[in-house]
Design a protein around this motif. Structure first.
Motif, PDB file in Angstrom:
ATOM      1  N   ILE A 173      11.275 -24.978   7.557  1.00 26.50           N
ATOM      2  CA  ILE A 173      11.681 -25.105   8.966  1.00 26.50           C
ATOM      3  C   ILE A 173      12.464 -26.397   9.180  1.00 26.50           C
ATOM      4  CG2 ILE A 173      10.772 -25.522  11.306  1.00 26.50           C
ATOM      5  CD1 ILE A 173       8.523 -23.477  10.557  1.00 26.50           C
ATOM      6  N   LYS A 180      15.924 -26.035   7.067  1.00 26.16           N
ATOM      7  CA  LYS A 180      16.840 -24.951   7.414  1.00 26.16           C
ATOM      8  C   LYS A 180      17.103 -24.811   8.909  1.00 26.16           C
ATOM      9  CE  LYS A 180      16.971 -23.437   3.084  1.00 26.16           C
ATOM     10  NZ  LYS A 180      15.997 -22.562   2.457  1.00 26.16           N
ATOM     11  N   ARG A 181      16.088 -25.095   9.742  1.00 27.13           N
ATOM     12  CA  ARG A 181      16.238 -24.800  11.161  1.00 27.13           C
ATOM     13  C   ARG A 181      16.369 -26.033  12.043  1.00 27.13           C
ATOM     14  NH1 ARG A 181      12.230 -21.183  14.205  1.00 27.13           N
ATOM     15  NH2 ARG A 181      10.770 -21.184  12.464  1.00 27.13           N
TER      16      ARG A 181
END
Lengths: 92, 92
Positions: B52, B55-56
């Motif tokens: 998370i 990547k996010r």
């Protein structure tokens, strides 16, 4: 992660951890390398498999050579979701 | 794994995954690196946290730099047992 993976790939799921550890050990003995893979909650079990094979069953012959994590998208259309996955390369 | 760890170590347990992801992001923003650690079933959640954050939430600034797994012995006397653990180093 393809389910039509090379034969040295071991997908860890819901079976008992020792079942996968034995499969991994057979693979290691025959081919010298195994890639232990899992997604979601099975990731913990994949780590257990790698640790059991390298520390307990392998007689010191095998070690963790590489670990990679990634995110996979599963499901279709509005039901897609992200799931983490792991790949642990165990070899000589 | 010491519980008196350096301040850039984040122990992942039973709280919601986004709680740890936010802590990791704050640590990364302040110090440039965080070591995400977990044992047993929380290992899957530690992988989620790393994914998370890289990547996010991180806007592409951060990546997984190293992953290590090991076995820890917990408990005392006849009740000792082995538990797998993971350390994921996330940084720039």
């Amino acid at each position: 992660m393809q389910r039509t993976a090379p034969s040295n790939h071991l997908f860890v799921g819901k079976k008992p951890v020792m079942s996968y550890a034995m499969s991994a050990l057979i693979q290691l003995t025959q081919a010298g390398e195994v890639v232990v893979k899992a997604r979601g909650l099975a990731i913990s079990r994949a780590v257990d498999v790698a640790e059991i094979v390298t520390k307990r069953l392998g007689g010191g012959q095998f070690k963790v050579k590489n670990i990679g994590i990634t995110t996979e998208v599963v499901g279709e259309g509005p039901e897609t979701r992200n799931i983490s996955s792991i790949e642990i390369v165990v070899g000589k």
